[in-house]
Scaffold this motif. Structure first.
Motif, PDB file in Angstrom:
ATOM      1  N   UNK A  40      -3.631  34.777   9.293  1.00  0.00           N
ATOM      2  CA  UNK A  40      -4.250  36.106   9.090  1.00  0.00           C
ATOM      3  C   UNK A  40      -5.499  36.648   9.843  1.00  0.00           C
ATOM      4  N   UNK A  41      -5.255  37.767   9.144  1.00  0.00           N
ATOM      5  CA  UNK A  41      -6.778  37.961   9.730  1.00  0.00           C
ATOM      6  C   UNK A  41      -7.418  38.467   8.635  1.00  0.00           C
ATOM      7  N   UNK A  42      -6.878  40.152   7.471  1.00  0.00           N
ATOM      8  CA  UNK A  42      -7.543  40.246   6.782  1.00  0.00           C
ATOM      9  C   UNK A  42      -6.929  39.904   5.237  1.00  0.00           C
ATOM     10  N   UNK A  43      -6.975  39.621   4.104  1.00  0.00           N
ATOM     11  CA  UNK A  43      -6.399  38.651   2.604  1.00  0.00           C
ATOM     12  C   UNK A  43      -6.390  39.701   2.454  1.00  0.00           C
ATOM     13  N   UNK A  44      -5.455  39.493   1.620  1.00  0.00           N
ATOM     14  CA  UNK A  44      -5.010  40.379   0.945  1.00  0.00           C
ATOM     15  C   UNK A  44      -4.965  40.866  -0.124  1.00  0.00           C
ATOM     16  N   UNK A  45      -5.569  42.481  -0.106  1.00  0.00           N
ATOM     17  CA  UNK A  45      -5.610  42.874  -1.536  1.00  0.00           C
ATOM     18  C   UNK A  45      -5.594  42.870  -2.681  1.00  0.00           C
ATOM     19  N   UNK A  46      -6.418  41.998  -3.898  1.00  0.00           N
ATOM     20  CA  UNK A  46      -6.156  41.922  -4.866  1.00  0.00           C
ATOM     21  C   UNK A  46      -7.182  43.265  -6.070  1.00  0.00           C
ATOM     22  N   UNK A  47      -6.228  43.438  -7.531  1.00  0.00           N
ATOM     23  CA  UNK A  47      -6.964  43.905  -8.157  1.00  0.00           C
ATOM     24  C   UNK A  47      -8.390  43.616  -8.547  1.00  0.00           C
ATOM     25  N   UNK A  48      -9.377  44.179  -9.222  1.00  0.00           N
ATOM     26  CA  UNK A  48     -10.300  44.201  -9.210  1.00  0.00           C
ATOM     27  C   UNK A  48     -11.324  43.394  -9.958  1.00  0.00           C
ATOM     28  N   UNK A  49     -10.716  42.739 -10.968  1.00  0.00           N
ATOM     29  CA  UNK A  49     -10.973  42.203 -11.954  1.00  0.00           C
ATOM     30  C   UNK A  49     -11.359  40.435 -12.330  1.00  0.00           C
ATOM     31  N   UNK A  50     -10.339  40.107 -10.936  1.00  0.00           N
ATOM     32  CA  UNK A  50     -10.538  38.592 -11.120  1.00  0.00           C
ATOM     33  C   UNK A  50     -12.091  37.860 -10.387  1.00  0.00           C
ATOM     34  N   UNK A  51     -12.140  36.976 -10.230  1.00  0.00           N
ATOM     35  CA  UNK A  51     -13.412  36.382 -10.737  1.00  0.00           C
ATOM     36  C   UNK A  51     -13.837  35.505  -9.493  1.00  0.00           C
ATOM     37  N   UNK A  52     -14.202  34.741  -8.471  1.00  0.00           N
ATOM     38  CA  UNK A  52     -14.488  34.005  -7.195  1.00  0.00           C
ATOM     39  C   UNK A  52     -15.888  33.159  -7.606  1.00  0.00           C
ATOM     40  N   UNK A  53     -15.260  31.804  -7.479  1.00  0.00           N
ATOM     41  CA  UNK A  53     -16.351  30.612  -7.165  1.00  0.00           C
ATOM     42  C   UNK A  53     -16.184  29.899  -5.529  1.00  0.00           C
ATOM     43  N   UNK A  54     -17.000  29.113  -5.141  1.00  0.00           N
ATOM     44  CA  UNK A  54     -16.897  28.185  -3.680  1.00  0.00           C
ATOM     45  C   UNK A  54     -15.858  27.212  -4.175  1.00  0.00           C
ATOM     46  N   UNK A  55     -15.060  27.524  -3.039  1.00  0.00           N
ATOM     47  CA  UNK A  55     -13.982  25.688  -3.269  1.00  0.00           C
ATOM     48  C   UNK A  55     -14.959  24.782  -3.387  1.00  0.00           C
ATOM     49  N   UNK A  56     -14.011  23.518  -4.169  1.00  0.00           N
ATOM     50  CA  UNK A  56     -14.642  22.552  -3.970  1.00  0.00           C
ATOM     51  C   UNK A  56     -13.269  21.550  -3.809  1.00  0.00           C
ATOM     52  N   UNK A  57     -14.030  20.076  -4.075  1.00  0.00           N
ATOM     53  CA  UNK A  57     -12.738  19.604  -2.496  1.00  0.00           C
ATOM     54  C   UNK A  57     -12.440  19.012  -2.291  1.00  0.00           C
ATOM     55  N   UNK A  58     -13.051  19.052  -0.985  1.00  0.00           N
ATOM     56  CA  UNK A  58     -12.943  20.058   0.278  1.00  0.00           C
ATOM     57  C   UNK A  58     -12.134  18.707   1.503  1.00  0.00           C
ATOM     58  N   UNK A  59     -11.120  19.099   2.139  1.00  0.00           N
ATOM     59  CA  UNK A  59     -10.569  17.952   2.649  1.00  0.00           C
ATOM     60  C   UNK A  59      -9.796  18.049   3.829  1.00  0.00           C
TER      61      UNK A  59
END
Length: 470
Positions: free
Chosen positions: A28-47
């Motif tokens: 995809x080019x642009x992520x889908x829109x979500x409601x505004x009350x979520x919180x995002x933190x940097x992903x971990x456990x990269x493989x």
């Protein structure tokens, strides 16, 4: 690279694909829109490719990329709580060739859950063989976007080694019978292939597949295959040789070791086999009594092969018996001179045999020595006062007495049947014999089958007594 070899390599290093059915892969080019009350933190456990992320651009992770490279990380944060959020977040990835950071490809998993791996496939058509790529991951939740993760690096390698390895052994040469007892010293060579990272080998031609188990929350659990010295050894340098010290599975005869080289991505070469012979090197077993009696404890002395004992002292024996209780294995520790004593109860209804092999201090397992009593007849002796064996006598309504006499000691009962009818059991009297009285119902041929059972519950060999009633 052939289709079969490519499939084998893919299976080896990507066996965890079976755990990924819950992931929806999306380009995809642009992520889908979500409601505004979520919180995002940097992903971990990269493989990437189910292997650990390398953060060193000079030491990228080499992966087979013929069908793309699967990259993944654990989403962190909280999802939007309104009904349209459905508890999902997005983990998006940006990938670019190190040689040209402007050529960015973006892929994502739009149905990620916090704390679980969420992966996306980098298509093969944006990956060039031998080129190093960088990638980062980011969590999106509603309008919240995390920082990008640390940068991982991988290099697709879709070309398997085009030559099989060379295999030599200085102490077990081919085409001669070698004295066993010492580990086989092997040297594996890359045969001119410059990116050989190591070697895989086994005494069976079907070399094993190295998979990546998937742990809790979908997190891959990769291990270094070269940590298993029974099947893998790392080359001393890239494209270099390696040495392995191996002990054959056990016994004398022809052995064949199958070997293939592996490049940094785990792509395998064709196999090379190395054949050699080992002389018989079994121990001996000697009864310590003049006569071996049925169902009696018999002591045996076990003596090591002197050539084996000289190379590495024998420390134990394995004795495999086949008696009334089925197959059983007994382990016996050896004395300082390599000998041992073992007590065996020999109670096979048709004779006894056992196999004994020795184990040396260095782990060498010898050939098996076979000891046997030879055929033993434990069937009863049957006689009759009227009905002679293999003859015509008596007749209908003429009773006859049949006497059962044992050939071995300890008989407790006899079980008999006429013409394969319902079996009947009678107890033995003192001395182990028994008598029955029976009258033929009509003229004709009869088979009396009888077997004895000992006080230890051992069913002995049957005897068939044939006669004809006039």
């Amino acid at each position: 690279m052939t289709g079969n070899a490519r499939a084998a390599a893919t299976t080896r290093w990507r066996a965890g694909l079976v755990a990924l059915g819950a992931f929806a892969l999306a380009l995809f080019g642009t992520p889908a829109a979500h409601a505004a009350d979520g919180t995002a933190a940097t992903p971990t456990d990269l493989f990437n490719g189910y292997q650990h992320c390398s953060t060193d651009p000079s030491a990228p992770t080499f992966l087979w990329g013929g069908s793309g490279v699967f990259i993944e990380g654990v989403a962190q944060g909280t999802p939007p709580s309104n009904p349209t959020g459905n508890g999902f977040m997005t983990v998006q990835y940006r990938v670019w060739p190190v040689a040209d950071p402007t050529q960015i490809t973006t892929v994502a998993e739009n149905f990620a859950r916090a704390g679980d791996e969420a992966g996306a496939l980098v298509p093969s058509d944006v990956l060039a063989d031998g080129q190093t790529y960088a990638w980062q991951a980011q969590t999106l939740s509603g309008t919240s976007a995390s920082d990008w993760s640390s940068t991982c690096y991988f290099t697709p390698d879709n070309v398997r080694p085009d030559q099989p390895p060379t295999v030599t052994s200085p102490n077990y040469p081919q085409n001669v019978f070698n004295q066993g007892g010492a580990p086989v010293q092997f040297t594996f060579g890359a045969n001119g292939v410059g990116d050989v990272a190591g070697y895989e080998y086994d005494w069976q031609q079907d070399l094993g597949v190295v998979g990546v188990p998937i742990g809790d929350h979908g997190i891959p659990q990769p291990t270094d295959p070269y940590s298993d010295p029974k099947h893998f050894v790392r080359a001393t340098t890239l494209g270099g040789s390696a040495a392995a010290s191996l002990i054959p599975p056990g016994g004398s005869g022809l052995y064949r070791l199958w070997v293939r080289s592996l490049d940094r991505a785990g792509n395998p070469s064709d196999e090379t086999d190395y054949m050699f012979f080992v002389k018989y090197d079994g121990p001996t077993a000697t009864p310590l009594v003049p006569t071996v009696h049925f169902d009696k404890v018999t002591p045996f002395r076990l003596t090591p092969n002197p050539d084996l004992q000289a190379i590495s002292p024998v420390v134990s024996y394995s004795v495999e018996t086949f008696g009334a209780n089925g197959q059983q294995t007994t382990h016996v520790d050896a004395a300082g001179d390599g000998s041992a004593e073992v007590n065996l109860t020999l109670n096979g209804a048709y004779g006894d045999f056992f196999y004994v092999s020795s184990t040396s201090a260095n782990g060498w397992i010898s050939s098996s020595y076979d000891w046997t009593t030879g055929p033993v007849d434990t069937s009863p002796t049957v006689s009759s006062n009227v009905y002679t064996e293999n003859a015509s006598s008596g007749g209908p309504d003429v009773p006859g007495t049949f006497t059962f006499t044992p050939k071995v000691k300890g008989v407790a009962s006899y079980t008999y049947a006429f013409n394969w009818g319902t079996p009947t059991t009678v107890k033995a009297i003192a001395g182990g014999s028994a008598q029955i009285s029976w009258t033929p119902p009509e003229s004709g041929w009869y088979d009396l089958e009888v077997y004895a059972t000992t006080k230890d519950g051992i069913q002995l060999a049957p005897y068939d007594y044939y006669f004809t009633a006039n």
